[in-house]
Design a protein around this motif. Structure first.
Motif, short mmCIF file in Angstrom:
data_model
loop_
_atom_site.label_atom_id
_atom_site.label_comp_id
_atom_site.label_asym_id
_atom_site.label_seq_id
_atom_site.Cartn_x
_atom_site.Cartn_y
_atom_site.Cartn_z
N LEU A 1 29.28 61.85 57.77
CA LEU A 1 28.72 61.79 59.12
C LEU A 1 27.58 62.79 59.24
N LEU A 2 26.44 62.34 59.76
CA LEU A 2 25.30 63.23 60.00
C LEU A 2 25.20 63.48 61.50
N VAL A 3 25.45 64.69 61.93
CA VAL A 3 25.45 65.03 63.35
C VAL A 3 24.13 65.70 63.67
N LEU A 4 23.30 65.04 64.47
CA LEU A 4 21.99 65.57 64.85
C LEU A 4 22.05 65.91 66.34
N THR A 5 22.21 67.20 66.64
CA THR A 5 22.27 67.64 68.03
C THR A 5 20.93 68.21 68.45
N ALA A 6 20.42 67.73 69.58
CA ALA A 6 19.20 68.32 70.13
C ALA A 6 19.55 69.61 70.86
N ASP A 7 18.59 70.51 70.96
CA ASP A 7 18.85 71.81 71.57
C ASP A 7 17.58 72.32 72.26
N ARG A 8 17.78 73.30 73.13
CA ARG A 8 16.65 74.00 73.72
C ARG A 8 16.11 75.01 72.70
N PRO A 9 14.87 75.41 72.83
CA PRO A 9 14.34 76.48 71.97
C PRO A 9 15.11 77.78 72.20
#
Length: 591
Positions: free
Chosen positions: A100-108
């Protein structure tokens, strides 16, 4: 092209070059750049995109896609609690070894810890449950970014696949995006477009010919486990084993105790109700001197007790850093058990006295189970499991829920006659009936999403899921699909006993705890499953007899739900009678 768009498009492009063909997206704002990049890849016919509004559902959908498709599958979400809702799927992928490839977006980083909306600490959010964590960093308009992003995507997919260490599992990339988050309409979609050089300090193209940025070679660490003849041996195949366990059993002339989701529950040496034999035939159980363990056996207390016996030599076959040894008795741990040339007589050996005794006891036990179920006036979960297993053809897929369904299959479902096509244990895919189950942590959450994901990439035959009512309710959001999403051919069979039927068979289901049982373990809910499925426009059938169930199972096109109501008040007594019948049949029919 803005930096957020550049990062997203390069990462998605390189993932495709590394073999990614399916991706799951949960919508959000901070992950918008990735959403646009995946949408473009879907339009180009490179990566098929699946969109779900619930991150937990999205995570388990990706898990099912990866488990059935045997390729890494990215699941993409926005920041904050969205990332936290992927945690159950990450834990299951960790324990089950699913890429599983978990790509979480985040704030700087400058927006963390200052009260910015939807911002928390996502650094190593999943702890040791992932094989690799990488904080990608805020993308910048400077040379060197393309190589960094592409190498990272290749490394992430290789680690998720276990390509170097044979230890597949989840990988977490945390990607910080700064505004603007959406692409300019004039941005080229094709990263090979020469116009990209006009506003970016370097080419964003990948290797020529759509090749991978980094070619990662497989590390070969296999060695042969020299299994000598002599000790009276059984082979235990748990979840995630493969047909090599069957081949080893047949080559060595040993009984095969294979769980339904092992991939090895077939052939002449495979036993049916083996856990009842371990419980009721002390002469056979006591005669075991060695156990070869493949996969992760988790269904049976008798097997657990067997593996904890200090007088039994336990040989564990595992390619992962951890291995099944809850009894702490493993004598040897090896990466392969293919004993070509080490056990005399390649191919299946004729049964000796040891194997013949087990096979005879198994025949008697199966007949006893058949007689009890035939005489049972009520339709039970065991009957349902037997019917579902019986209609599964060669090439078919069955996803079994944890709790009672997988155990009912184990007890009532006979081994299949899948054909081995060579001496390495490979099974003819036309014959292969595949059973999957989330047994890494044996949770009931996300099972419908896992089944839908598996069905979406299954190509060789019909797909079914067998689940309990609480498992169904726990993941009912999986039935929510937008009009643009692919529809699987999947029949979901729900054994509805209005609560936690598995607890009836455990200690808390005994008469000493009857007063408190219904409220804290039975947990009746009274939900009308037909009305629930109607809310998502999912076709629904209620089957109350064997004939009605068989009719419902014969219609396997599209996504459908079949409810089978059963009475769990008789479950404990039924299991007690099965045990008594097998015990009597074993001693009366076989010595």
């Amino acid at each position: 092209m803005n930096p957020s768009t550049a990062l997203a498009r390069v990462i998605v492009d390189e993932l495709w070059r590394c073999g990614v063909r399916e991706a799951v997206l949960a919508p959000g704002s901070r992950n918008a750049a990735l959403a646009f990049a995946l949408h473009a890849a879907d339009a180009q016919g490179r990566i098929r995109l699946h969109v779900r509004v619930d991150e937990r559902t999205a995570g388990f959908l990706a898990l099912g896609l990866a488990k059935a498709g045997r390729r890494p599958v990215p699941v993409v979400c926005t920041s904050g609690t969205a990332a936290a809702n992927l945690h159950p799927a990450v834990l299951e992928a960790n324990h089950a070894g699913v890429p599983l490839l978990v790509l979480t977006a985040d704030r700087p980083p400058d927006l963390r810890g200052v009260g910015a909306s939807q911002t928390t600490d996502q650094i190593k959010l999943y702890g040791d449950a992932v094989r690799l964590f990488h904080e990608v960093g805020v993308p910048e308009r400077r040379p060197g970014q393309n190589a960094y992003w592409r190498e990272l995507a290749g490394r992430a997919t290789a680690v998720a696949r276990g390509f170097r260490d044979r230890n597949p599992g989840p990988v977490h990339l945390n990607l910080a995006f700064r505004d603007p988050l959406v692409p300019d309409p004039a941005d080229p979609v094709d990263l090979d477009d020469p116009r990209l050089g006009d506003d970016w300090p370097e080419s964003l193209a990948g290797r020529s010919g759509h090749g991978r940025w980094t070619r990662i070679e497989r590390l070969s660490t296999e060695h042969i486990a020299w299994l000598e003849e002599g000790p009276r041996t059984v082979v235990v195949a748990g979840d995630g084993a493969d047909a090599q366990a069957r081949w080893l059993a047949e080559t060595g002339g040993w009984p095969l105790l294979a769980e339904p989701s092992s991939g090895a529950r077939s052939g002449p040496n495979a036993l049916g109700p083996y856990r009842l034999l371990l419980d009721t035939r002390p002469d056979l159980e006591a005669g075991i001197e060695r156990v070869v363990v493949h996969g992760w056996p988790t269904l049976s207390r008798p097997v657990t007790r067997l593996l904890a016996r200090p007088d039994v030599e336990v040989v564990v076959v595992s390619r992962r850093p951890s291995w099944p040894d809850a009894g702490h008795q493993a004598y040897r741990v090896t990466t392969t058990a293919a004993p070509e040339g080490t056990v005399e007589g390649a191919g299946r050996r004729e049964p000796d006295e040891w194997l013949a005794a087990w096979l005879a006891a198994d025949r008697a036990a199966r007949a006893a189970v058949d007689d009890v179920l035939a005489g049972e006036p009520e339709f039970t979960g065991l009957h349902v499991a037997r019917e579902v297993a019986g209609v599964l053809p060669g090439g078919g897929l069955l996803v079994a829920g944890s709790s009672n369904p997988i155990r009912d299959l184990d007890l009532a479902g006979a081994p299949w006659n899948n054909r081995l096509v060579d001496e390495s244990g490979r099974i003819d895919p036309r014959d292969h009936r595949r059973v999957l189950s989330n047994r890494g942590l044996a949770g009931i959450d996300g099972t419908l999403s896992t089944a839908i994901g598996a069905a979406l990439v299954h190509r060789s035959g019909p797909a079914y899921a067998l689940v309990g009512d609480l498992t169904f309710l726990h993941d009912a959001n999986a039935l929510v699909r937008g009009p643009y999403e692919a529809r699987p051919d999947l029949t979901i069979v729900v054994v509805n006993d209005d609560g936690g039927g598995i607890f009836c068979t455990l200690e808390q289901g005994g008469p000493d705890h009857a007063e408190a049982f219904e409220r804290i373990f039975g947990t009746p809910h009274g939900v009308d499953l037909g009305s629930l499925t109607a809310a998502t426009h999912t076709p629904f059938t209620r089957a109350t007899t064997r004939a009605e169930l068989r009719g419902a199972l014969s219609r396997s096109r599209g996504l459908r739900v079949v409810e089978v109501p059963v009475d769990r008040s008789r479950t404990r007594d039924l299991h007690a009678r099965l045990r008594e019948a097998v015990s009597a049949a074993s001693y009366d029919g076989v010595r």
